[in-house]
Design an enzyme around this catalytic site. Sequence first.
Site, PDB file in Angstrom:
ATOM      1  N   ASP A   1       0.813  -1.221   0.000  1.00  0.00           N
ATOM      2  CA  ASP A   1       0.000   0.000   0.000  1.00  0.00           C
ATOM      3  C   ASP A   1       0.841   1.262   0.000  1.00  0.00           C
ATOM      4  OD1 ASP A   1       0.987  -0.179   2.569  1.00  0.00           O
ATOM      5  OD2 ASP A   1      -0.921   0.201   3.556  1.00  0.00           O
TER       6      ASP A   1
ATOM      7  N   LYS B   1       4.169   1.941  15.805  1.00  0.00           N
ATOM      8  CA  LYS B   1       3.076   2.802  16.298  1.00  0.00           C
ATOM      9  C   LYS B   1       3.463   3.452  17.640  1.00  0.00           C
ATOM     10  CE  LYS B   1       0.305   1.217  12.913  1.00  0.00           C
ATOM     11  NZ  LYS B   1       1.217   0.414  12.122  1.00  0.00           N
TER      12      LYS B   1
ATOM     13  N   ASP C   1       1.703   6.285   2.023  1.00  0.00           N
ATOM     14  CA  ASP C   1       0.879   5.110   2.321  1.00  0.00           C
ATOM     15  C   ASP C   1      -0.553   5.473   1.926  1.00  0.00           C
ATOM     16  OD1 ASP C   1      -0.933   3.407   3.735  1.00  0.00           O
ATOM     17  OD2 ASP C   1       0.595   2.926   5.210  1.00  0.00           O
TER      18      ASP C   1
HETATM   19  N1  GDD Z   1       0.302 -11.416   3.480  1.00  0.00           N
HETATM   20  C1  GDD Z   1      -0.051 -10.654   4.515  1.00  0.00           C
HETATM   21  N2  GDD Z   1      -0.465 -11.252   5.664  1.00  0.00           N
HETATM   22  N3  GDD Z   1      -0.003  -9.313   4.390  1.00  0.00           N
HETATM   23  C2  GDD Z   1      -0.362  -8.563   5.449  1.00  0.00           C
HETATM   24  C3  GDD Z   1      -0.808  -9.115   6.655  1.00  0.00           C
HETATM   25  C4  GDD Z   1      -0.864 -10.550   6.757  1.00  0.00           C
HETATM   26  O1  GDD Z   1      -1.240 -11.132   7.772  1.00  0.00           O
HETATM   27  N4  GDD Z   1      -1.101  -8.101   7.505  1.00  0.00           N
HETATM   28  C5  GDD Z   1      -0.848  -6.954   6.844  1.00  0.00           C
HETATM   29  N5  GDD Z   1      -0.414  -7.221   5.591  1.00  0.00           N
HETATM   30  C6  GDD Z   1      -0.012  -6.256   4.562  1.00  0.00           C
HETATM   31  C7  GDD Z   1      -1.053  -5.197   4.264  1.00  0.00           C
HETATM   32  O2  GDD Z   1      -1.901  -5.621   3.202  1.00  0.00           O
HETATM   33  C8  GDD Z   1      -0.199  -4.002   3.860  1.00  0.00           C
HETATM   34  O3  GDD Z   1       0.104  -4.017   2.488  1.00  0.00           O
HETATM   35  C9  GDD Z   1       1.112  -4.224   4.627  1.00  0.00           C
HETATM   36  O4  GDD Z   1       1.105  -5.581   5.057  1.00  0.00           O
HETATM   37  C10 GDD Z   1       1.228  -3.299   5.831  1.00  0.00           C
HETATM   38  O5  GDD Z   1       0.074  -3.400   6.618  1.00  0.00           O
HETATM   39  P1  GDD Z   1      -0.724  -2.102   7.099  1.00  0.00           P
HETATM   40  O6  GDD Z   1      -1.901  -2.576   7.871  1.00  0.00           O
HETATM   41  O7  GDD Z   1      -0.951  -1.177   5.972  1.00  0.00           O
HETATM   42  O8  GDD Z   1       0.308  -1.510   8.136  1.00  0.00           O
HETATM   43  P2  GDD Z   1       0.529   0.004   8.579  1.00  0.00           P
HETATM   44  O9  GDD Z   1       0.374   0.925   7.432  1.00  0.00           O
HETATM   45  O10 GDD Z   1      -0.294   0.262   9.780  1.00  0.00           O
HETATM   46  O11 GDD Z   1       2.070  -0.022   9.056  1.00  0.00           O
HETATM   47  C11 GDD Z   1       3.065  -0.587   8.230  1.00  0.00           C
HETATM   48  O12 GDD Z   1       3.406   0.291   7.192  1.00  0.00           O
HETATM   49  C12 GDD Z   1       4.005   1.549   7.603  1.00  0.00           C
HETATM   50  C13 GDD Z   1       4.362   2.316   6.350  1.00  0.00           C
HETATM   51  O13 GDD Z   1       3.235   2.572   5.610  1.00  0.00           O
HETATM   52  C14 GDD Z   1       4.270  -0.901   9.123  1.00  0.00           C
HETATM   53  O14 GDD Z   1       5.183  -1.630   8.338  1.00  0.00           O
HETATM   54  C15 GDD Z   1       4.912   0.386   9.640  1.00  0.00           C
HETATM   55  O15 GDD Z   1       6.092   0.086  10.353  1.00  0.00           O
HETATM   56  C16 GDD Z   1       5.243   1.308   8.461  1.00  0.00           C
HETATM   57  O16 GDD Z   1       5.770   2.552   8.948  1.00  0.00           O
HETATM   58 MG    MG Z   2      -0.303   0.781   5.486  1.00  0.00          MG
END
Ligand code: GDD
Ligand code: MG
Length: 375
Positions: free
Chosen positions: A134, A185, A245
Amino acid sequence: MPGVPEGLPDPRRHPGHADQRGRALDSAPTAVILAGGQGTRLRPLTLARPKPIVPLLNVPFLHYQLALLRQHGIRDIVLACSYRVESIRAQLGDGRDLGVRLRYAVEAEPLGTAGGVRNAAEPTGGRVVVLNGDVLTDVDLSQMVQSHVARGAQASIYLTPVEDPTPYGLVETDADGRILRFVEKPSREAITTNTINAGIYLLNRELLDLIPRGQVVSMERDFFPGLLARRIPFFGFVARAYWLDIGSPEQYRQAQVDLLNGAVATRLTPRGTRSDNVWVGETVAMASSAVVSGPAVLGSGITLEPEVSVGPFTVLGDGVSIGRGSRLEGAILWDHVQVGEAAVLRECVVGSRALIGKGARVGPGAVVSENEVVP
Ligand code: GDD
Ligand code: MG
């Protein structure tokens, strides 16, 4: 730096980026795209379409990541999915159209970010690029590989500055870029820097052995702290690049404003033909008194009735019709939305086949669900 096992390409000589013709060198890393989240913050849009394929300028989001990978010679790509994999597969297929080889690793139950990577890649030789599915970015992946090799890193994270790190993973480094601390977070009190994990990693594959197979493991909360505890060479790669993001409605809309502004370097262009700053698909029926001011993207099969005004930063999906005298600006309309007469839509997102009634006011900041009727 340890020696290179016999039979494997020496990464010090082959930094794993594309040659001049854009072809992958032998040692180009494979990529895993994490696409198995539920996209909760992008609801209600993600009830209709999983986040990896929400349209950006009418193109499924992951096309932008696949184009970036291909641009850097990375064509072997695995999508780590669980949630609604069939609709993702229906949109992206085997990647042939985009010049990549796309495979799917499906988790019966979501295994978390690290568990998903482990399910998608084996801990054999070489390196793997991991992308959160994303993030819209034009980061120079070839340079990231070079920096990883030059510093003798086993793991690298692309870091980017943001105003508020609390929704992200905060990453502290020392003056040489070595990662000191990773706080997912962070609370307000825990903020010590504005650099965050941009959701793109380069990992030497043998590190994947640290992730138990078939278990729920988080990259951010388990795997990265584990690398630090083991004193694995782990570096941040800070680049001047576009990064966002797309996981909230406002960011999802902003990404398209930025693409239309040319703030994102991408080889993808919207479908259709371009005149001035407006891309137009096929069979657009536009009254002579309707006005379109770019930058804007119009899909195919669109009807604009008399005195319609389509303002800058508007994106209309295929089959959209706009009734007489309606005004739109900064509005993102998915396929087959129908807007009645004299409506005003500003800085909003409207899901497929929604009906916006005569004289309605939508936005700023509004999100209308698929099939919703706004009187
Ligand atoms: N295959 C798989 N399985 N993918 C997953 C799973 C899972 O169980 N859980 C989450 N994802 C994928 C989501 O589809 C997304 O593309 C990515 O992992 C990150 O998940 P988000 O839910 O979007 O996390 P976030 O935005 O709160 O935080 C993450 O991204 C940030 C940057 O945008 C973390 O990596 C943070 O550390 C980072 O700063
Ligand atoms: Mg994200």
